[in-house]
Design a protein around this motif. Structure first.
Motif, mmCIF file in Angstrom:
data_model
loop_
_atom_site.group_PDB
_atom_site.id
_atom_site.type_symbol
_atom_site.label_atom_id
_atom_site.label_comp_id
_atom_site.label_asym_id
_atom_site.label_seq_id
_atom_site.Cartn_x
_atom_site.Cartn_y
_atom_site.Cartn_z
ATOM 1 N N THR A 12 0.833 -1.210 0.000
ATOM 2 C CA THR A 12 0.000 0.000 0.000
ATOM 3 C C THR A 12 0.864 1.254 0.000
ATOM 4 O O THR A 12 0.646 2.170 -0.794
ATOM 5 C CB THR A 12 -0.942 0.012 1.218
ATOM 6 N N ALA A 13 1.848 1.295 0.867
ATOM 7 C CA ALA A 13 2.724 2.466 0.944
ATOM 8 C C ALA A 13 3.526 2.633 -0.342
ATOM 9 O O ALA A 13 3.699 3.752 -0.837
ATOM 10 C CB ALA A 13 3.661 2.343 2.138
ATOM 11 N N GLY A 14 3.994 1.535 -0.900
ATOM 12 C CA GLY A 14 4.740 1.605 -2.148
ATOM 13 C C GLY A 14 3.883 2.104 -3.300
ATOM 14 O O GLY A 14 4.318 2.917 -4.107
ATOM 15 N N GLY A 15 2.646 1.627 -3.357
ATOM 16 C CA GLY A 15 1.734 2.087 -4.399
ATOM 17 C C GLY A 15 1.423 3.561 -4.278
ATOM 18 O O GLY A 15 1.367 4.290 -5.274
ATOM 19 N N LEU A 16 1.234 4.014 -3.042
ATOM 20 C CA LEU A 16 0.964 5.433 -2.832
ATOM 21 C C LEU A 16 2.189 6.286 -3.147
ATOM 22 O O LEU A 16 2.053 7.412 -3.631
ATOM 23 C CB LEU A 16 0.488 5.676 -1.401
ATOM 24 N N VAL A 18 4.394 5.565 -5.503
ATOM 25 C CA VAL A 18 4.416 5.642 -6.968
ATOM 26 C C VAL A 18 3.355 6.619 -7.467
ATOM 27 O O VAL A 18 3.611 7.413 -8.382
ATOM 28 C CB VAL A 18 4.232 4.238 -7.591
ATOM 29 N N ALA A 19 2.176 6.598 -6.851
ATOM 30 C CA ALA A 19 1.116 7.538 -7.240
ATOM 31 C C ALA A 19 1.559 8.982 -6.990
ATOM 32 O O ALA A 19 1.314 9.870 -7.818
ATOM 33 C CB ALA A 19 -0.165 7.228 -6.479
ATOM 34 N N ALA A 20 2.218 9.212 -5.877
ATOM 35 C CA ALA A 20 2.708 10.559 -5.576
ATOM 36 C C ALA A 20 3.786 10.983 -6.567
ATOM 37 O O ALA A 20 3.839 12.153 -6.985
ATOM 38 C CB ALA A 20 3.249 10.618 -4.147
ATOM 39 N N ALA A 21 4.640 10.057 -6.958
ATOM 40 C CA ALA A 21 5.677 10.377 -7.943
ATOM 41 C C ALA A 21 5.052 10.722 -9.299
ATOM 42 O O ALA A 21 5.494 11.658 -9.977
ATOM 43 C CB ALA A 21 6.643 9.207 -8.093
ATOM 44 N N LEU A 22 4.017 9.997 -9.674
ATOM 45 C CA LEU A 22 3.327 10.306 -10.931
ATOM 46 C C LEU A 22 2.650 11.669 -10.862
ATOM 47 O O LEU A 22 2.686 12.442 -11.829
ATOM 48 C CB LEU A 22 2.298 9.221 -11.249
ATOM 49 N N ALA A 23 2.052 11.987 -9.726
ATOM 50 C CA ALA A 23 1.426 13.303 -9.560
ATOM 51 C C ALA A 23 2.489 14.397 -9.612
ATOM 52 O O ALA A 23 2.272 15.457 -10.211
ATOM 53 C CB ALA A 23 0.656 13.358 -8.248
ATOM 54 N N GLY A 24 3.625 14.145 -9.002
ATOM 55 C CA GLY A 24 4.726 15.114 -9.065
ATOM 56 C C GLY A 24 5.226 15.308 -10.487
ATOM 57 O O GLY A 24 5.565 16.422 -10.892
ATOM 58 N N HIS A 25 5.254 14.239 -11.245
ATOM 59 C CA HIS A 25 5.680 14.353 -12.640
ATOM 60 C C HIS A 25 4.657 15.141 -13.451
ATOM 61 O O HIS A 25 5.025 15.878 -14.379
ATOM 62 C CB HIS A 25 5.901 12.971 -13.248
ATOM 63 N N ALA A 26 3.384 15.019 -13.099
ATOM 64 C CA ALA A 26 2.358 15.819 -13.776
ATOM 65 C C ALA A 26 2.576 17.308 -13.518
ATOM 66 O O ALA A 26 2.390 18.137 -14.414
ATOM 67 C CB ALA A 26 0.968 15.398 -13.304
ATOM 68 N N LEU A 57 -5.229 6.011 -10.838
ATOM 69 C CA LEU A 57 -5.400 4.567 -10.968
ATOM 70 C C LEU A 57 -4.499 3.804 -9.991
ATOM 71 O O LEU A 57 -4.965 2.904 -9.280
ATOM 72 C CB LEU A 57 -5.124 4.121 -12.397
ATOM 73 N N VAL A 58 -3.243 4.157 -9.931
ATOM 74 C CA VAL A 58 -2.314 3.475 -9.029
ATOM 75 C C VAL A 58 -2.715 3.713 -7.568
ATOM 76 O O VAL A 58 -2.679 2.796 -6.750
ATOM 77 C CB VAL A 58 -0.861 3.922 -9.293
ATOM 78 N N GLY A 59 -3.110 4.935 -7.246
ATOM 79 C CA GLY A 59 -3.563 5.213 -5.884
ATOM 80 C C GLY A 59 -4.799 4.420 -5.520
ATOM 81 O O GLY A 59 -4.908 3.889 -4.406
ATOM 82 N N TYR A 60 -5.734 4.320 -6.450
ATOM 83 C CA TYR A 60 -6.955 3.546 -6.207
ATOM 84 C C TYR A 60 -6.634 2.065 -5.979
ATOM 85 O O TYR A 60 -7.154 1.437 -5.055
ATOM 86 C CB TYR A 60 -7.917 3.712 -7.382
ATOM 87 N N VAL A 61 -5.784 1.515 -6.831
ATOM 88 C CA VAL A 61 -5.419 0.113 -6.701
ATOM 89 C C VAL A 61 -4.658 -0.121 -5.398
ATOM 90 O O VAL A 61 -4.862 -1.133 -4.715
ATOM 91 C CB VAL A 61 -4.584 -0.351 -7.921
ATOM 92 N N ALA A 62 -3.799 0.797 -5.029
ATOM 93 C CA ALA A 62 -3.016 0.645 -3.790
ATOM 94 C C ALA A 62 -3.924 0.645 -2.568
ATOM 95 O O ALA A 62 -3.661 -0.058 -1.596
ATOM 96 C CB ALA A 62 -1.984 1.750 -3.678
ATOM 97 N N LEU A 63 -4.979 1.421 -2.610
ATOM 98 C CA LEU A 63 -5.884 1.520 -1.453
ATOM 99 C C LEU A 63 -6.973 0.454 -1.465
ATOM 100 O O LEU A 63 -7.682 0.289 -0.464
ATOM 101 C CB LEU A 63 -6.524 2.903 -1.397
ATOM 102 N N SER A 64 -7.097 -0.274 -2.577
ATOM 103 C CA SER A 64 -8.132 -1.325 -2.663
ATOM 104 C C SER A 64 -7.701 -2.593 -1.975
ATOM 105 O O SER A 64 -6.594 -2.952 -1.898
ATOM 106 C CB SER A 64 -8.440 -1.662 -4.125
#
Length: 64
Positions: A12-16, A18-26, A57-64
């Motif tokens: 979960t933490a790893g997925g979040l 990665v999601a944060a890194a993608l948001a930062g890249h945006a 998507l990655v954040g949703y999957v990580a929290l699911s």
């Protein structure tokens, strides 16, 4: 690089992370979009939208 670091954490933490890194890249893409200097506007827009969608998507999957 962040993806390799994310492997060290719980799923979960790893997925979040990665999601944060993608948001930062945006955000980085948005900076390029506004400056218009590094890449073309179309490419920066496409990449920013793709990064946001993948982050959600990655954040949703990580929290699911």
């Amino acid at each position: 690089m962040v993806a390799l670091l994310a492997l060290r954490f719980a799923p979960t933490a790893g997925g979040l992370l990665v999601a944060a890194a993608l948001a930062g890249h945006a955000v980085w893409d948005d900076i390029h979009l506004r400056s218009g200097r590094v890449v073309g506007r179309a490419l920066a827009t496409f990449c920013a939208v793709l990064d946001v969608l993948l982050a959600v998507l990655v954040g949703y999957v990580a929290l699911s």
